[in-house]
Design an enzyme around this catalytic site. Structure first.
Site, PDB file in Angstrom:
ATOM      1  N   ALA A   1       0.844  -1.202   0.000  1.00 26.41           N
ATOM      2  CA  ALA A   1       0.000   0.000   0.000  1.00 26.41           C
ATOM      3  C   ALA A   1       0.876   1.248   0.000  1.00 26.41           C
ATOM      4  CB  ALA A   1      -0.937   0.004   1.195  1.00 26.41           C
ATOM      5  N   SER A   2       2.134   1.072  -0.414  1.00 25.90           N
ATOM      6  CA  SER A   2       3.080   2.195  -0.507  1.00 25.90           C
ATOM      7  C   SER A   2       3.146   2.970   0.796  1.00 25.90           C
ATOM      8  CB  SER A   2       2.719   3.100  -1.690  1.00 25.90           C
ATOM      9  OG  SER A   2       2.803   2.390  -2.895  1.00 25.90           O
ATOM     10  N   HIS A   3       2.806   4.267   0.737  1.00 26.34           N
ATOM     11  CA  HIS A   3       2.973   5.135   1.907  1.00 26.34           C
ATOM     12  C   HIS A   3       1.757   5.146   2.826  1.00 26.34           C
ATOM     13  CE1 HIS A   3       1.228   7.470  -1.429  1.00 26.34           C
ATOM     14  NE2 HIS A   3       0.450   7.946  -0.487  1.00 26.34           N
TER      15      HIS A   3
ATOM     16  N   LYS B   1      -1.026  -4.078  -6.351  1.00 32.62           N
ATOM     17  CA  LYS B   1      -0.648  -3.281  -7.521  1.00 32.62           C
ATOM     18  C   LYS B   1      -0.330  -4.222  -8.681  1.00 32.62           C
ATOM     19  CE  LYS B   1       1.224   0.800  -5.219  1.00 32.62           C
ATOM     20  NZ  LYS B   1       2.379   1.733  -5.150  1.00 32.62           N
TER      21      LYS B   1
END
Length: 237
Positions: A75-77, A86
């Site tokens: 979820a990246s950041h 993704k």
């Protein structure tokens, strides 16, 4: 011109996918949207989303004659309680908007078997061969979601897959491209030989050494003019 119906997944495979899907935790009664490069939500919502995302990634690979497609669990950041899926296209790029719509359709489906058949028909699937590579970041929920993705790709007998465990998102995108290049060189009906993630670090090291060689060749003898001696590093890639 004679038309040919799409090659759909066998009923026994579809039934197995539906069976596994029914055992997974239901998500809230809401519509899930494909955001920047994929789905990002609270990790507690993601079991069915991960499973159905994996199915759609197999179908996407089938639609491209078996070319490898990638899934990165991250979820990246976002906050640590979130996670996401993704998708990396066969060249390591973001997928097309039209393909994103298929992911939304299958994730939000009320009748999974029917939706899979409908999407296979629309995408004119002509082969059941598919290749999926996937990996995760260090979030606690990543291991659970990786097992769910693996259950989906294992349920499709014609799928070849590799789980890279924990790598960075750019690394997974890079590996998807490298595996495509390997796939294109394979003789017909050969089993996929997957690239190892060490190739990514070798690539980065060679690039940095190439930069140093260029610098030494052009600038070592005298201090260059019109250059600032500050180096900015984009840690996202």
């Amino acid at each position: 011109m004679e038309s040919h119906a799409s090659l759909l997944l066998p009923n026994n495979v579809l039934d197995e996918l539906v069976k596994i899907d029914s055992t997974l935790k239901d998500f809230p009664d809401k519509t899930f949207s494909y955001g920047t490069a994929g789905f990002r939500y609270d990790q507690s919502f993601l079991d069915k989303i991960a499973f159905r995302t994996a199915i759609m990634t197999c179908i996407l690979s089938m639609s491209k004659k078996g070319l490898p497609q990638g899934i990165m669990i991250t979820a990246s950041h976002n906050k640590h309680t979130d996670n996401g899926l993704k998708i990396a296209g066969n060249k390591g790029e973001m997928i097309f908007k039209s393909e994103e719509a298929y992911y939304e359709e299958i994730v939000n489906s009320k009748s999974l078997k029917e939706t899979i058949n409908t999407i296979c028909n629309r995408m004119n699937i002509q082969t059941q061969k598919c290749i999926v590579v996937f990996a995760r970041d260090t979030r606690e929920s990543g291991g659970r979601l990786a097992k769910i993705i693996e259950s989906a790709v294992k349920a499709i007998p014609t799928c070849q897959y590799k789980f890279y465990v924990i790598v960075t998102t750019p690394c997974l995108h890079f590996l998807t491209l490298m595996n495509q290049m390997s796939f294109e060189k394979l003789p017909p009906n050969s089993k996929m030989v997957f690239q190892e993630d060490s190739i990514y670090w070798k690539f980065l090291s060679a690039s940095f050494e190439g930069y140093n060689s260029f610098f030494d060749k052009h600038f070592k003898k005298e201090e260059p003019k019109n250059y600032e001696w500050n180096l900015s590093i984009d840690c996202s890639n």
